[in-house]
Each structure stands twice: as C-alpha cells, then as structure tokens.
Scaffold this active site. Structure first.
Site, PDB file in Angstrom:
ATOM      1  CG  HIS A 107      -2.062  -1.276   1.116  1.00 41.74           C
ATOM      2  ND1 HIS A 107      -3.072  -0.591   0.727  1.00 41.74           N
ATOM      3  CD2 HIS A 107      -2.225  -1.937   1.196  1.00 41.74           C
ATOM      4  CE1 HIS A 107      -4.095  -1.840   0.277  1.00 41.74           C
ATOM      5  NE2 HIS A 107      -3.006  -2.794   0.889  1.00 41.74           N
ATOM      6  CB  THR A 108       4.130   2.137  -0.500  1.00 40.85           C
ATOM      7  OG1 THR A 108       4.772   0.493  -0.931  1.00 40.85           O
ATOM      8  CG2 THR A 108       4.751   2.005   1.100  1.00 40.85           C
ATOM      9  N   GLY A 155      -7.046 -14.074  -8.385  1.00 37.80           N
ATOM     10  CA  GLY A 155      -7.380 -13.385  -6.911  1.00 37.80           C
ATOM     11  C   GLY A 155      -6.724 -13.311  -6.464  1.00 37.80           C
ATOM     12  CB  ALA A 156      -3.703 -15.685  -5.020  1.00 34.81           C
ATOM     13  N   GLY A 157      -4.020 -12.623  -5.226  1.00 35.16           N
ATOM     14  CA  GLY A 157      -2.290 -11.244  -4.789  1.00 35.16           C
ATOM     15  C   GLY A 157      -1.302 -11.070  -5.722  1.00 35.16           C
ATOM     16  CB  SER A 188      -6.076  -7.791 -12.460  1.00 37.94           C
ATOM     17  OG  SER A 188      -5.103  -7.537 -11.868  1.00 37.94           O
ATOM     18  CD  GLU A 234      -6.230  -3.845 -12.525  1.00 35.61           C
ATOM     19  OE1 GLU A 234      -6.378  -3.762 -11.178  1.00 35.61           O
ATOM     20  OE2 GLU A 234      -5.140  -5.001 -12.766  1.00 35.61           O
ATOM     21  CG  ASP A 273      -0.110  -5.337  -8.884  1.00 39.77           C
ATOM     22  OD1 ASP A 273       0.377  -5.371  -8.143  1.00 39.77           O
ATOM     23  OD2 ASP A 273      -1.201  -5.877  -8.811  1.00 39.77           O
TER      24      ASP A 273
HETATM   25  P1  ADP Z   1      -5.369 -10.374  -9.004  1.00 39.75           P
HETATM   26  O1  ADP Z   1      -4.923 -10.727  -7.531  1.00 39.75           O
HETATM   27  O2  ADP Z   1      -4.497 -11.864  -9.690  1.00 39.75           O
HETATM   28  O3  ADP Z   1      -4.910  -9.629 -10.066  1.00 39.75           O
HETATM   29  P2  ADP Z   1      -7.751  -9.710  -9.448  1.00 39.75           P
HETATM   30  O4  ADP Z   1      -8.563  -9.440  -9.242  1.00 39.75           O
HETATM   31  O5  ADP Z   1      -7.367  -8.583  -9.573  1.00 39.75           O
HETATM   32  O6  ADP Z   1      -6.687 -10.321  -8.994  1.00 39.75           O
HETATM   33  O7  ADP Z   1      -7.931  -9.742 -11.264  1.00 39.75           O
HETATM   34  C1  ADP Z   1      -8.451 -10.929 -11.131  1.00 39.75           C
HETATM   35  C2  ADP Z   1      -8.975 -11.068 -12.443  1.00 39.75           C
HETATM   36  O8  ADP Z   1      -7.942 -10.764 -13.670  1.00 39.75           O
HETATM   37  C3  ADP Z   1     -10.296 -12.300 -12.391  1.00 39.75           C
HETATM   38  O9  ADP Z   1     -11.110 -11.653 -12.774  1.00 39.75           O
HETATM   39  C4  ADP Z   1     -10.073 -11.640 -14.767  1.00 39.75           C
HETATM   40  O10 ADP Z   1     -10.801 -11.057 -15.076  1.00 39.75           O
HETATM   41  C5  ADP Z   1      -8.593 -11.276 -14.483  1.00 39.75           C
HETATM   42  N1  ADP Z   1      -7.978 -12.766 -15.051  1.00 39.75           N
HETATM   43  C6  ADP Z   1      -6.984 -13.558 -14.256  1.00 39.75           C
HETATM   44  N2  ADP Z   1      -6.712 -14.487 -14.795  1.00 39.75           N
HETATM   45  C7  ADP Z   1      -7.632 -14.256 -15.872  1.00 39.75           C
HETATM   46  C8  ADP Z   1      -6.894 -15.705 -17.132  1.00 39.75           C
HETATM   47  N3  ADP Z   1      -6.343 -17.286 -17.525  1.00 39.75           N
HETATM   48  N4  ADP Z   1      -8.344 -15.330 -18.075  1.00 39.75           N
HETATM   49  C9  ADP Z   1      -9.019 -14.562 -18.506  1.00 39.75           C
HETATM   50  N5  ADP Z   1      -8.986 -13.208 -17.441  1.00 39.75           N
HETATM   51  C10 ADP Z   1      -8.167 -13.626 -15.969  1.00 39.75           C
HETATM   52 MG    MG Z   2      -5.169  -7.532 -10.051  1.00 40.16          MG
END
Ligand code: ADP
Ligand code: MG
Length: 354
Positions: A30-31, A114-116, A120, A152, A164
């Site tokens: 968060h920096t 969605g694991a951080g 995305s 984003e 990121d």
């Molecule tokens: P992360 O921490 O992985 O960045 P986010 O919530 O920021 O998690 O982003 C996840 C989103 O990125 C998913 O909901 C999807 O829209 C996109 N995404 C991630 N991996 C894929 C994939 N393999 N194919 C299509 N979209 C993906």
């Molecule tokens: Mg992300």
C-alpha cells in the site's frame, strides 16, 4: 499449447503469442499510491496469451478453465465478467494507437486468480505488449504499465497503484524490482540463490474490488488532504506527530505508509548486501505493521505467518492488497521441503503456490 486452444476456439492460427509472469511483492504494501517504494519479484508462474487482431469492432476471448467464449463489441461497458480485463486491454490498445480494431484472444494461465499475484496485471500487460509487437510500435515498458494501470483504474474501476503492472512488465524471476512509484524509476536487484521466496496461499479468498482496498485508499486520501501532500510515505516523524488532530485510525494508516517505505529501502539494501537476516527482520516488521497499523490482515493469516517463521523462515509476511490471499516467506533452499511439510500439515486450508 496456446496455439491449439486458439485454433480450437476460432478456427485459425494466432498472429502473436507471449508469456507474462505474475508477481509477488516482497515488501512495500500500500505504498504504491502513497509516493513510496515497493519491492516485487516476478514469478515462474504466469499467463500465456495468443492474439489475432480483427478489422471489425468485435472482441472474442477464450480462457482455459473459464466458462464459454466471451463475445462483445469493443466499446461495450464492463459487465463484471472474467473477460472484462482482457477486453479492457484491447479497448485501451486501440485508444493508445497499438491496435486498429477488435481482436480474438486465447489465454492459458498457471497463476491462481485473485490470489494477489497479479493475474490482472499479467493479462493487461501481456495483451498490450503483444499489440505493441504487432503494431511495430516502440512504446517503452513504463508507458505500457501506465496504460495497463489506467485499464484497472478507469475501465474496471479498481483504484490500484502502478506496482503490479511495472513488476510484471519489467522484472524477471530471480530479480526484484526496487521501484520508486512516484518517479517511476527503478533498479533490478538479483535475489540470493541459496534462499527461496516461497509463496503460500492462505486458502482465504478475497475480492480486491469488494471495497476494503478502496476503503484504505480513501483513508489515505483523508491523510493526504490533512498533510497537503500526496506522498504520505515520505513524511518525517515530526509531520506524523503533526497529524494528532486526526482520528487515531488515520494516524496509524499514515504511520504504516511512512514506516513501510523505510523498511522497503532497508530490504532492498539488505538484498544487495546479501544480509538475509535483516531482510527477514524487515519482512516480519512489515507484517506487524499491516496487522496493527494498516489493519489489512486476518487472524488466520497472522497465524500462518507466525508458523512460517516458527518452522524456520528468516522472515514472512502477508503479501498483496490484504484480507486474504498469499504470504511470502524467505526460506533457505536446503530447508524448503521440510518447512513446507510442517507448515502445510498445520494449516489444512493453505497450499503451496511456488
Ligand atoms: P489478481 O490478484 O490475480 O490480480 P484481480 O482480482 O486483480 O486478482 O484480477 C483477477 C481478474 O483478472 C479476473 O477476474 C479476470 O477478469 C482476470 N483474469 C485473471 N486470470 C485470467 C485468465 N486466466 N483468463 C482471463 N482472465 C483472467
Ligand atoms: Mg490484480
């Protein structure tokens, strides 16, 4: 093979394909929207993307493991669908002169979503880089990262910083990106070969755009307007003391930014000097600050971090936006297998990522 996935979905071959890594942040949480440093490293895991531009306004996307085929017009608004990020990337590639129309896209990933770990950013940066290659543009990686961040911020509505995108666009596995998120200048630092930065998922899932990340960002906005400056990370102890008229919660948020920034500089120096005990100590302090001052950890993750250290990591901390996801731990390679076994046998929901 990504070519086969593309072919099976669209009936012809892609024009370009490429791999983009995920990333894990070693320290500096968060920096990146508060004028400070971050220290992420690229992972071996990531996304492979294949693309063929279209000369109409259609975007078609398939992704291995995701339901169905998404088909939409280029300028359609986001629909809270997994394909939004990929379609946003095509839209912004168009806005910035890297593509003229729509595209067909196939994605295959080894990254847990969605694991951080920035799936995305990997998807947006990956698509923008392929569009750059196809257009023959010489746009640099920092500009690519800035466009990926806009996707984003503006298209998805996720107010993330620049870390990121810069990490996945610039770093390679085995290197950390010591990034000044204000000036967007950076150094690549080699990580020690005899230690591993192990990533373990807590088994607790969070949705980054569910609101609490935004809440912290808004709390930082309150601090920023009280200070009259945006770089909370750069304030002195005296300036922090000067915030005493604000509610105590805001003072703790500011203290996290201020101390985390300094820890990140210390950690980059420790890596350069191969002082792993110091790196470990700073990672532990960082976790404590996220737990007590920024309040973005969960009790189950605090316990996972505590046990990671108990079983022999030099340091460990939650990584990513917070409220779930992964921890990162600095573990001697010769002890890694045993450490993993001990940690995972105590934490049944957790799993080793890489
Ligand atoms: P992360 O921490 O992985 O960045 P986010 O919530 O920021 O998690 O982003 C996840 C989103 O990125 C998913 O909901 C999807 O829209 C996109 N995404 C991630 N991996 C894929 C994939 N393999 N194919 C299509 N979209 C993906
Ligand atoms: Mg992300």
């Amino acid at each position: 093979m990504i070519k086969d996935i593309f072919n099976a979905a669209f009936g012809y071959s892609p024009e370009a394909e490429g791999f983009t890594p995920g990333r894990v942040n070693l320290i500096g949480e968060h920096t990146d929207y508060n004028g400070g440093y971050v220290l992420p490293t690229a992972l071996q895991l990531g996304l492979t993307i294949a693309i063929k531009p279209r000369d109409d306004q259609k975007v078609r996307i398939v992704s291995k493991g995701y339901d169905g085929r998404s088909e939409a017009l280029l300028d359609a608004p986001p629909t809270d669908h997994w394909s939004d990020y990929a379609r946003g990337a095509i839209l912004y590639a168009g806005k910035t002169g890297l593509l003229a129309g729509g595209a067909d896209i196939a994605v295959s990933s080894t990254l847990p979503e969605g694991a951080g770990l920035s799936s995305s950013a990997a998807i947006t940066v990956g698509i923008l880089k392929l569009a750059r290659d196809l257009s023959g543009s010489e746009m640099d990686d920092v500009t690519i990262s800035q466009i990926a961040r806009r996707i984003e911020n503006e298209f998805i509505g996720m107010p993330c910083g620049i870390m990121d995108q810069m990490a996945v666009a610039i770093a390679s596995p085995g290197q950390a990106l010591f990034l000044d998120t204000d000036a967007l200048t950076y150094d690549l630092v080699d990580l020690p070969e005899d230690h591993h930065m192990a990533v373990v998922h807590s088994g607790k899932y969070r949705l980054l755009n569910e609101g609490r990340y935004k809440e912290r960002k808004e709390e930082c906005d309150v601090v920023k307007s009280a200070l009259g400056r945006n770089d909370i990370c750069q304030i002195s102890q005296k300036e922090l003391d000067g915030l005493s008229n604000l509610d105590e919660v805001f003072q703790r948020r500011a203290r996290h930014c201020m101390t985390e920034h300094r820890r990140t500089i210390g950690a980059a120096t420790a890596v350069l000097e191969n002082d792993l005990p110091e790196l470990g100590r700073l990672m532990i302090e960082s976790h404590n600050s996220m737990r007590d001052d920024f309040e973005i950890t969960l009790p189950a993750i605090d316990q996972l971090v505590e046990d990671a250290i108990k079983f022999g990591a030099l340091g460990a901390r939650m990584t990513g936006g917070g409220f779930g996801g992964c921890i990162v731990a600095c573990v001697e390679k010769t002890r890694l297998d045993q450490w993993k076994t001990e940690l995972l046998s105590k934490h049944q929901d957790a799993f080793y990522v890489c």
